[in-house]
Write a protein that holds these residues in place. Structure first.
Motif, PDB file in Angstrom:
ATOM      1  N   GLY A   1       0.955  -1.291  -0.037  1.00 29.21           N
ATOM      2  CA  GLY A   1       0.032   0.038   0.146  1.00 29.21           C
ATOM      3  C   GLY A   1       0.862   1.060   0.137  1.00 29.21           C
ATOM      4  O   GLY A   1       2.079   1.317   0.189  1.00 29.21           O
ATOM      5  N   SER A   2       0.112   2.504  -0.508  1.00 30.62           N
ATOM      6  CA  SER A   2       1.060   3.564  -0.421  1.00 30.62           C
ATOM      7  C   SER A   2       1.317   4.281   1.014  1.00 30.62           C
ATOM      8  O   SER A   2       1.961   5.066   1.288  1.00 30.62           O
ATOM      9  CB  SER A   2       0.412   4.545  -1.237  1.00 30.62           C
ATOM     10  N   ARG A   3       0.035   3.739   1.889  1.00 32.92           N
ATOM     11  CA  ARG A   3       0.358   4.451   3.165  1.00 32.92           C
ATOM     12  C   ARG A   3       0.877   3.470   4.020  1.00 32.92           C
ATOM     13  O   ARG A   3       0.909   2.059   3.720  1.00 32.92           O
ATOM     14  CB  ARG A   3      -1.149   4.582   3.879  1.00 32.92           C
ATOM     15  N   GLY A   4       1.625   3.844   5.119  1.00 28.71           N
ATOM     16  CA  GLY A   4       2.228   2.835   6.313  1.00 28.71           C
ATOM     17  C   GLY A   4       3.714   2.412   5.537  1.00 28.71           C
ATOM     18  O   GLY A   4       4.174   3.114   4.661  1.00 28.71           O
ATOM     19  N   SER A   5       4.104   1.453   6.187  1.00 25.30           N
ATOM     20  CA  SER A   5       5.293   1.056   6.076  1.00 25.30           C
ATOM     21  C   SER A   5       5.438  -0.212   4.832  1.00 25.30           C
ATOM     22  O   SER A   5       6.629  -0.689   4.747  1.00 25.30           O
ATOM     23  CB  SER A   5       6.009   0.584   7.486  1.00 25.30           C
TER      24      SER A   5
END
Length: 78
Positions: free
Chosen positions: A27-31
């Motif tokens: 995903g583009s969010r998170g790590s």
């Protein structure tokens, strides 16, 4: 049961896809710890910090139920 067969909920045997050539997406969010891949009509999910570890295998119907449950807050801890 062969090594390429997984038993899911309800003890229904299903095909385990070959993940050797899978293109894992983060995903583009998170790590990017959670990664998914679309292989042989299934959805695989793994821990990106342990790419050689196990992967969960979902049928499209199971994946849809998981995503809708997450969207509805079914798995919220609070």
């Amino acid at each position: 049961m062969t090594a390429n067969t997984v038993t899911g909920a309800g003890n229904t045997a299903k095909h385990r896809p070959d993940l050797g050539g899978a293109e894992w997406l983060s995903g583009s969010r998170g790590s990017g710890d959670v990664q998914i891949a679309f292989v042989d009509g299934c959805i695989a999910m793994r821990d990106g910090r342990q790419p050689d570890g196990p992967a969960l295998i979902f049928t499209p119907a199971e994946w849809r139920a998981f995503v809708l449950g997450a969207r509805d807050g079914e798995f919220d801890l609070g």
